[in-house]
Motif scaffolding. Structure first.
Motif, PDB file in Angstrom:
ATOM      1  N   ASP A  92       0.864  -1.171   0.000  1.00 36.63           N
ATOM      2  CA  ASP A  92       0.000   0.000   0.000  1.00 36.63           C
ATOM      3  C   ASP A  92       0.906   1.228   0.000  1.00 36.63           C
ATOM      4  N   ARG A  93       0.974   1.918  -1.129  1.00 32.59           N
ATOM      5  CA  ARG A  93       1.889   3.062  -1.263  1.00 32.59           C
ATOM      6  C   ARG A  93       1.547   4.196  -0.314  1.00 32.59           C
ATOM      7  N   HIS A  94       0.266   4.371  -0.014  1.00 34.17           N
ATOM      8  CA  HIS A  94      -0.133   5.457   0.888  1.00 34.17           C
ATOM      9  C   HIS A  94       0.414   5.229   2.299  1.00 34.17           C
ATOM     10  N   SER A  95       0.252   4.020   2.819  1.00 27.33           N
ATOM     11  CA  SER A  95       0.760   3.740   4.161  1.00 27.33           C
ATOM     12  C   SER A  95       2.286   3.779   4.181  1.00 27.33           C
ATOM     13  N   LEU A  96       2.910   3.351   3.094  1.00 26.69           N
ATOM     14  CA  LEU A  96       4.361   3.421   2.993  1.00 26.69           C
ATOM     15  C   LEU A  96       4.831   4.872   2.986  1.00 26.69           C
ATOM     16  N   ALA A  97       4.117   5.733   2.265  1.00 33.68           N
ATOM     17  CA  ALA A  97       4.454   7.155   2.224  1.00 33.68           C
ATOM     18  C   ALA A  97       4.282   7.796   3.598  1.00 33.68           C
ATOM     19  N   LEU A  98       3.220   7.432   4.314  1.00 32.90           N
ATOM     20  CA  LEU A  98       2.997   7.978   5.663  1.00 32.90           C
ATOM     21  C   LEU A  98       4.111   7.553   6.617  1.00 32.90           C
ATOM     22  N   LYS A  99       4.547   6.309   6.494  1.00 27.63           N
ATOM     23  CA  LYS A  99       5.632   5.817   7.343  1.00 27.63           C
ATOM     24  C   LYS A  99       6.921   6.596   7.071  1.00 27.63           C
ATOM     25  N   HIS A 100       7.225   6.813   5.801  1.00 28.75           N
ATOM     26  CA  HIS A 100       8.429   7.559   5.448  1.00 28.75           C
ATOM     27  C   HIS A 100       8.332   9.011   5.904  1.00 28.75           C
ATOM     28  N   LYS A 101       7.127   9.595   5.849  1.00 28.38           N
ATOM     29  CA  LYS A 101       6.934  10.970   6.296  1.00 28.38           C
ATOM     30  C   LYS A 101       7.183  11.082   7.795  1.00 28.38           C
ATOM     31  N   GLU A 102       6.678  10.115   8.564  1.00 29.34           N
ATOM     32  CA  GLU A 102       6.898  10.125  10.011  1.00 29.34           C
ATOM     33  C   GLU A 102       8.385  10.012  10.336  1.00 29.34           C
ATOM     34  N   GLU A 103       9.094   9.142   9.621  1.00 35.03           N
ATOM     35  CA  GLU A 103      10.532   8.997   9.844  1.00 35.03           C
ATOM     36  C   GLU A 103      11.269  10.282   9.488  1.00 35.03           C
ATOM     37  N   ALA A 104      10.857  10.933   8.405  1.00 32.32           N
ATOM     38  CA  ALA A 104      11.490  12.183   7.987  1.00 32.32           C
ATOM     39  C   ALA A 104      11.209  13.296   8.994  1.00 32.32           C
ATOM     40  N   ASP A 105       9.974  13.338   9.513  1.00 34.03           N
ATOM     41  CA  ASP A 105       9.628  14.352  10.518  1.00 34.03           C
ATOM     42  C   ASP A 105      10.459  14.170  11.785  1.00 34.03           C
ATOM     43  N   GLU A 106      10.645  12.916  12.192  1.00 33.83           N
ATOM     44  CA  GLU A 106      11.448  12.632  13.383  1.00 33.83           C
ATOM     45  C   GLU A 106      12.896  13.068  13.174  1.00 33.83           C
ATOM     46  N   LEU A 107      13.428  12.783  12.006  1.00 34.96           N
ATOM     47  CA  LEU A 107      14.798  13.176  11.690  1.00 34.96           C
ATOM     48  C   LEU A 107      14.925  14.694  11.629  1.00 34.96           C
ATOM     49  N   SER A 108      13.940  15.356  11.056  1.00 38.12           N
ATOM     50  CA  SER A 108      13.947  16.815  10.987  1.00 38.12           C
ATOM     51  C   SER A 108      13.931  17.426  12.385  1.00 38.12           C
ATOM     52  N   GLN A 109      13.148  16.826  13.286  1.00 37.71           N
ATOM     53  CA  GLN A 109      13.081  17.324  14.662  1.00 37.71           C
ATOM     54  C   GLN A 109      14.434  17.182  15.348  1.00 37.71           C
ATOM     55  N   LYS A 110      15.103  16.055  15.135  1.00 33.31           N
ATOM     56  CA  LYS A 110      16.429  15.855  15.731  1.00 33.31           C
ATOM     57  C   LYS A 110      17.429  16.862  15.180  1.00 33.31           C
ATOM     58  N   CYS A 111      17.364  17.102  13.868  1.00 32.14           N
ATOM     59  CA  CYS A 111      18.274  18.072  13.241  1.00 32.14           C
ATOM     60  C   CYS A 111      18.017  19.476  13.782  1.00 32.14           C
ATOM     61  N   LEU A 112      16.756  19.823  13.955  1.00 31.47           N
ATOM     62  CA  LEU A 112      16.403  21.141  14.493  1.00 31.47           C
ATOM     63  C   LEU A 112      16.914  21.294  15.919  1.00 31.47           C
ATOM     64  N   THR A 113      16.792  20.253  16.734  1.00 31.84           N
ATOM     65  CA  THR A 113      17.293  20.285  18.108  1.00 31.84           C
ATOM     66  C   THR A 113      18.801  20.490  18.125  1.00 31.84           C
ATOM     67  N   ILE A 114      19.510  19.777  17.261  1.00 30.57           N
ATOM     68  CA  ILE A 114      20.967  19.919  17.192  1.00 30.57           C
ATOM     69  C   ILE A 114      21.346  21.337  16.766  1.00 30.57           C
ATOM     70  N   ALA A 115      20.637  21.878  15.768  1.00 28.15           N
ATOM     71  CA  ALA A 115      20.924  23.239  15.303  1.00 28.15           C
ATOM     72  C   ALA A 115      20.671  24.258  16.411  1.00 28.15           C
ATOM     73  N   CYS A 116      19.573  24.102  17.143  1.00 26.51           N
ATOM     74  CA  CYS A 116      19.251  25.031  18.239  1.00 26.51           C
ATOM     75  C   CYS A 116      20.301  24.955  19.344  1.00 26.51           C
ATOM     76  N   CYS A 117      20.783  23.740  19.640  1.00 24.98           N
ATOM     77  CA  CYS A 117      21.831  23.593  20.649  1.00 24.98           C
ATOM     78  C   CYS A 117      23.103  24.311  20.213  1.00 24.98           C
ATOM     79  N   GLY A 118      23.434  24.233  18.935  1.00 23.51           N
ATOM     80  CA  GLY A 118      24.607  24.927  18.412  1.00 23.51           C
ATOM     81  C   GLY A 118      24.470  26.437  18.509  1.00 23.51           C
ATOM     82  N   ILE A 119      23.290  26.939  18.193  1.00 28.79           N
ATOM     83  CA  ILE A 119      23.038  28.382  18.293  1.00 28.79           C
ATOM     84  C   ILE A 119      23.129  28.829  19.739  1.00 28.79           C
ATOM     85  N   LEU A 120      22.544  28.061  20.650  1.00 30.71           N
ATOM     86  CA  LEU A 120      22.590  28.400  22.071  1.00 30.71           C
ATOM     87  C   LEU A 120      24.033  28.400  22.581  1.00 30.71           C
TER      88      LEU A 120
END
Length: 128
Positions: free
Chosen positions: A57-85
């Motif tokens: 099911d391509r839709h469920s596969l796309a949703l899974k990949h989106k969730e993984e990408a969102d999680e990775l983006s959140q981690k990257c944002l946290t790392i960037a904010c720590c660097g700025i701080l």
């Protein structure tokens, strides 16, 4: 268009790589070795025998990949904010913003309604 031997999904692109499973066109060597007739190899992509996996099911596969990408983006944002701080802390050698201003300084709290210090910023970054 062609039907992937590995996952059974119909691909409409001219590419020889499946868009769903990333398998190569015709890379299912088991079918090649068993000399399956051309008529069975030309089966419908949705018509599967009972022992094969259902189509992905391509839709469920796309949703899974989106969730993984969102999680990775959140981690990257946290790392960037720590660097700025960390950069801001290095640029405050007198530690003026390291701790909150005491309540005894009434004039400061009259002017600044929502005071913030590096400790509060760090807590917000860690809490996401």
């Amino acid at each position: 268009s062609w039907c992937c031997d590995k996952c059974g999904i119909k691909n409409v692109s001219s590419s020889v790589k499946c868009g769903a499973c990333q398998g190569w066109k015709g890379d299912n060597e088991e079918e090649e070795l068993q000399n399956i007739s051309n008529t069975s190899r030309l089966r419908s992509c949705t018509a599967k025998s009972g022992d094969e996996e259902p189509p992905i099911d391509r839709h469920s596969l796309a949703l899974k990949h989106k969730e993984e990408a969102d999680e990775l983006s959140q981690k990257c944002l946290t790392i960037a904010c720590c660097g700025i701080l960390a950069g801001m802390i290095r640029r405050d050698p007198m530690r003026l913003f390291a701790e909150p201003v005491k309540k005894e300084v009434a004039e400061y709290h009259k002017m600044i309604k929502d005071p913030i210090d590096f400790g509060k910023i760090k807590e917000k970054i860690v809490a996401n």
